[in-house]
Design a protein around this motif. Structure first.
Motif, PDB file in Angstrom:
ATOM      1  N   GLY A   9      -9.277  -9.503  -2.292  1.00 32.22           N
ATOM      2  CA  GLY A   9      -9.159  -9.027  -0.910  1.00 32.22           C
ATOM      3  C   GLY A   9      -9.196 -10.187   0.070  1.00 32.22           C
ATOM      4  N   ALA A  10     -10.160 -11.088  -0.110  1.00 31.57           N
ATOM      5  CA  ALA A  10     -10.306 -12.216   0.809  1.00 31.57           C
ATOM      6  C   ALA A  10      -9.074 -13.126   0.759  1.00 31.57           C
ATOM      7  N   THR A  11      -8.534 -13.356  -0.440  1.00 30.00           N
ATOM      8  CA  THR A  11      -7.360 -14.228  -0.589  1.00 30.00           C
ATOM      9  C   THR A  11      -6.152 -13.652   0.139  1.00 30.00           C
ATOM     10  N   VAL A  12      -5.934 -12.371  -0.034  1.00 31.01           N
ATOM     11  CA  VAL A  12      -4.754 -11.748   0.564  1.00 31.01           C
ATOM     12  C   VAL A  12      -4.912 -11.620   2.078  1.00 31.01           C
ATOM     13  N   LEU A  13      -6.143 -11.380   2.525  1.00 31.11           N
ATOM     14  CA  LEU A  13      -6.383 -11.316   3.978  1.00 31.11           C
ATOM     15  C   LEU A  13      -6.185 -12.688   4.625  1.00 31.11           C
ATOM     16  N   ASP A  14      -6.583 -13.753   3.931  1.00 27.96           N
ATOM     17  CA  ASP A  14      -6.320 -15.112   4.432  1.00 27.96           C
ATOM     18  C   ASP A  14      -4.823 -15.295   4.655  1.00 27.96           C
TER      19      ASP A  14
ATOM     20  N   ALA B  48       2.535  -3.276  -0.006  1.00 29.34           N
ATOM     21  CA  ALA B  48       1.532  -3.086  -1.057  1.00 29.34           C
ATOM     22  C   ALA B  48       1.614  -1.672  -1.611  1.00 29.34           C
ATOM     23  N   GLY B  49       1.471  -1.537  -2.885  1.00 34.20           N
ATOM     24  CA  GLY B  49       1.536  -0.228  -3.529  1.00 34.20           C
ATOM     25  C   GLY B  49       0.212   0.155  -4.157  1.00 34.20           C
ATOM     26  N   SER B  50       0.268   1.113  -5.044  1.00 33.09           N
ATOM     27  CA  SER B  50      -0.954   1.660  -5.631  1.00 33.09           C
ATOM     28  C   SER B  50      -1.647   0.650  -6.545  1.00 33.09           C
ATOM     29  N   GLY B  51      -0.889  -0.260  -7.161  1.00 32.13           N
ATOM     30  CA  GLY B  51      -1.487  -1.274  -8.030  1.00 32.13           C
ATOM     31  C   GLY B  51      -2.406  -2.179  -7.225  1.00 32.13           C
ATOM     32  N   PHE B  52      -1.923  -2.609  -6.066  1.00 25.60           N
ATOM     33  CA  PHE B  52      -2.736  -3.442  -5.181  1.00 25.60           C
ATOM     34  C   PHE B  52      -3.995  -2.683  -4.758  1.00 25.60           C
ATOM     35  N   SER B  53      -3.830  -1.454  -4.324  1.00 29.58           N
ATOM     36  CA  SER B  53      -4.985  -0.634  -3.892  1.00 29.58           C
ATOM     37  C   SER B  53      -6.044  -0.565  -4.977  1.00 29.58           C
ATOM     38  N   SER B  54      -5.586  -0.334  -6.189  1.00 26.94           N
ATOM     39  CA  SER B  54      -6.498  -0.167  -7.302  1.00 26.94           C
ATOM     40  C   SER B  54      -7.332  -1.431  -7.542  1.00 26.94           C
ATOM     41  N   THR B  55      -6.689  -2.592  -7.477  1.00 25.25           N
ATOM     42  CA  THR B  55      -7.428  -3.836  -7.772  1.00 25.25           C
ATOM     43  C   THR B  55      -8.322  -4.284  -6.622  1.00 25.25           C
ATOM     44  N   VAL B  56      -8.028  -3.906  -5.384  1.00 23.13           N
ATOM     45  CA  VAL B  56      -8.884  -4.364  -4.274  1.00 23.13           C
ATOM     46  C   VAL B  56      -9.825  -3.284  -3.742  1.00 23.13           C
TER      47      VAL B  56
ATOM     48  N   VAL C  97      -6.595  -2.229   5.688  1.00 22.99           N
ATOM     49  CA  VAL C  97      -5.314  -2.326   5.012  1.00 22.99           C
ATOM     50  C   VAL C  97      -5.102  -1.135   4.089  1.00 22.99           C
ATOM     51  N   LEU C  98      -6.130  -0.810   3.314  1.00 23.38           N
ATOM     52  CA  LEU C  98      -5.993   0.267   2.335  1.00 23.38           C
ATOM     53  C   LEU C  98      -5.806   1.609   3.029  1.00 23.38           C
ATOM     54  N   SER C  99      -6.478   1.811   4.172  1.00 21.09           N
ATOM     55  CA  SER C  99      -6.289   3.094   4.845  1.00 21.09           C
ATOM     56  C   SER C  99      -4.855   3.174   5.359  1.00 21.09           C
ATOM     57  N   GLY C 100      -4.260   2.028   5.715  1.00 18.61           N
ATOM     58  CA  GLY C 100      -2.847   2.001   6.096  1.00 18.61           C
ATOM     59  C   GLY C 100      -1.948   2.388   4.933  1.00 18.61           C
ATOM     60  N   ILE C 101      -2.256   1.876   3.741  1.00 19.89           N
ATOM     61  CA  ILE C 101      -1.445   2.195   2.553  1.00 19.89           C
ATOM     62  C   ILE C 101      -1.571   3.683   2.232  1.00 19.89           C
ATOM     63  N   GLU C 102      -2.822   4.196   2.309  1.00 19.43           N
ATOM     64  CA  GLU C 102      -3.038   5.618   2.025  1.00 19.43           C
ATOM     65  C   GLU C 102      -2.253   6.499   3.007  1.00 19.43           C
ATOM     66  N   LYS C 103      -2.331   6.101   4.288  1.00 17.57           N
ATOM     67  CA  LYS C 103      -1.626   6.887   5.318  1.00 17.57           C
ATOM     68  C   LYS C 103      -0.138   6.974   5.021  1.00 17.57           C
TER      69      LYS C 103
ATOM     70  N   TYR D 223       1.611 -11.983  -3.315  1.00 15.00           N
ATOM     71  CA  TYR D 223       0.252 -11.651  -2.868  1.00 15.00           C
ATOM     72  C   TYR D 223      -0.100 -10.189  -3.072  1.00 15.00           C
ATOM     73  N   VAL D 224       0.805  -9.296  -2.730  1.00 15.57           N
ATOM     74  CA  VAL D 224       0.409  -7.880  -2.720  1.00 15.57           C
ATOM     75  C   VAL D 224       0.779  -7.134  -3.995  1.00 15.57           C
ATOM     76  N   SER D 225       1.316  -7.837  -4.983  1.00 19.99           N
ATOM     77  CA  SER D 225       1.572  -7.147  -6.250  1.00 19.99           C
ATOM     78  C   SER D 225       1.345  -8.051  -7.457  1.00 19.99           C
ATOM     79  N   HIS D 226       2.055  -9.196  -7.478  1.00 23.07           N
ATOM     80  CA  HIS D 226       2.005 -10.019  -8.691  1.00 23.07           C
ATOM     81  C   HIS D 226       0.588 -10.547  -8.940  1.00 23.07           C
ATOM     82  N   LEU D 227      -0.092 -10.965  -7.858  1.00 27.88           N
ATOM     83  CA  LEU D 227      -1.452 -11.487  -8.000  1.00 27.88           C
ATOM     84  C   LEU D 227      -2.414 -10.407  -8.511  1.00 27.88           C
ATOM     85  N   SER D 228      -2.245  -9.173  -8.048  1.00 26.69           N
ATOM     86  CA  SER D 228      -3.070  -8.057  -8.542  1.00 26.69           C
ATOM     87  C   SER D 228      -2.910  -7.899 -10.050  1.00 26.69           C
ATOM     88  N   HIS D 229      -1.687  -8.021 -10.516  1.00 22.83           N
ATOM     89  CA  HIS D 229      -1.452  -7.856 -11.954  1.00 22.83           C
ATOM     90  C   HIS D 229      -2.087  -8.997 -12.749  1.00 22.83           C
TER      91      HIS D 229
END
Lengths: 286, 286
Positions: free
Chosen positions: B193-198, B210-218, A278-284, A180-186
């Motif tokens: 975003g909606a899929t991952v939040l579900d 989650a890393g920077s790749g995830f941040s970038s896509t959402v 979520v993103l503000s958590g990642i940034e922090k 969910y948090v990496s492979h799907l983004s790619h």
């Protein structure tokens, strides 16, 4: 201290550079099937010496597998066969369940520590490596109870030296979440890039109008197919579930746009807006 | 010079700030249905004065519609009704075809110049505005032959002052292309975003990984639903086509992952890698 890194790409190279910056007396032996990568890694100072696989492993107190995950699966038990009784093996693969299952069969399983550093860029190869790639990033250690306390401590200390934040997790849970948090983004990004490039064949210069939002969503489509294809295969089931949910969400989105259902599109987007938290958590965390 | 900006959000506010930085004697009148936005815009110096709609338009030599596109569609001909014979109207909406079709019915059509600045962030409201938002960005001017030469020149000069790069295009072509290089990116991101939040509802703390790749896509999933919902409705047909192609691409991707077809997944990703060429073009333009 001698360490052997197998696979001299972005991650293996950055792991080496990060440690070389912090540990003065470290000696890094590099192994790669691609002679151009070996040459470049020596030239860029990613490694101090290049040797064949077996020699590198035998001379080192730590061996790091930093190849694509299909190669890790193929090699891990062969590497354990060769690994000196006093040495430690780790791998930096983005999937963990299948690799751990393979290593679980080996009598030297407790000399192996399964990790996944959540770090990368869309670039690949030794030239893409840089010392700070791993700094402040998450290091996930999987199935730690299967590693000997000493082997585990060595990998934890190296993670500390690289200023990473350690998380522990079962390997199957790791793969389920990473889908969910990496492979799907790619996948989302690769598919978006391919869709828009298809369109470009019919109509020239549509990219004249692309802005930073477009760049942000397709950036990951620059990633290495050689690295990602085996990740998708190894994590097939979790990815299939995640991707299925994503496709369903997009189909629903298309339906509500097609019927001009403004309240429904607004509701979906408002739900997605919660990603801000979520993103503000990642940034922090950075 | 007096200009009136209707809609004091990210784009209207940044347009004003950018001009105020470059033109000393400019006086900006702000209009917004939301009194909190008006107050904030005065406080932040985005505008010099706030008036009701009709007063602002009558006092100004240029009026800028910077509201969501559904409001632009509703208002444009009313604004043209009020617009002094010597004044110019422009709008900053992200869709152009429907808005131009509406304005085409008006006897004062040649006082109106249809533009779309390709600039934005995922943030909205007057606090999100900043002077450099439009700098070095593309300004698309649509259906320029329908604007009077003077009106066109005024908008071109303002774009020059903001250091934007101007492109000309028919409004229907604009909407067809933007579906691919902007609207689809937003949908892809909102849906991701909606899929991952579900998924997060079932399993806690997946975002720890989650890393920077995830941040970038959402990242774009943080965008304003109030702004985007009317864009999706107005550009429904083009978006439906683009989104249909994207869903098909994802379904194919899922199929080849499901059957572990590594050559096919590599081929798709290698094709998508060509986005590197496009992105380097976008970067160069900056």
């Amino acid at each position: 201290m001698k360490i052997c890194i197998i696979g001299l790409g972005l991650l293996g190279g950055s792991f080496s550079l990060g440690l070389k910056e912090k540990i003065k007396e470290i000696h890094v032996i590099g192994v790669d099937v691609n002679p151009l990568h070996v040459e470049k890694a020596l030239q860029l100072g990613l490694i101090d010496e290049a040797t064949p696989l077996e020699e590198g492993i035998k001379k080192s107190s730590l061996t790091v597998l930093a190849t694509p995950v299909d190669i890790i699966s193929q090699q891990i038990n062969k590497v354990l066969d060769i690994l000196p009784e006093t040495s430690v093996l780790t791998d930096l693969g983005s999937t963990k369940e299948q690799i751990c299952k393979i290593a679980d069969q080996h009598s030297k399983r407790n000399q192996y520590v399964a990790v996944h550093p959540i770090a990368g860029t869309e670039n690949s190869g030794p030239e893409a490596a840089f010392a700070d790639l791993l700094k402040n990033k998450i290091m996930i250690i999987c199935d730690k109870e299967k590693s000997s306390p000493q082997a585990l401590m060595i990998v934890e200390l190296l993670s500390n030296i690289l200023e990473m934040r350690i998380r522990y997790m079962p390997s199957d849970e790791h793969d389920r979440h990473l889908a969910y948090v990496s492979h799907l983004s790619h996948i989302s990004s690769f598919a978006l890039g391919a869709t828009v490039l298809d369109k470009e064949q019919d109509e020239q210069s549509i990219f004249d109008m692309a802005g930073s939002g477009f760049s942000s969503t397709v950036r990951l489509a620059k990633s290495s197919p050689q690295m990602w294809s085996p990740i998708f295969v190894q994590n097939k089931q979790n990815i299939s579930t995640a991707l299925g949910s994503y496709i369903q969400k997009l189909q629903y989105f298309k339906e509500i746009i097609d019927r001009e259902d403004a309240p429904a599109t607004q509701a979906l987007m408002t739900q997605a807006n919660d990603i801000r938290r979520v993103l503000s958590g990642i940034e922090k965390g950075k």
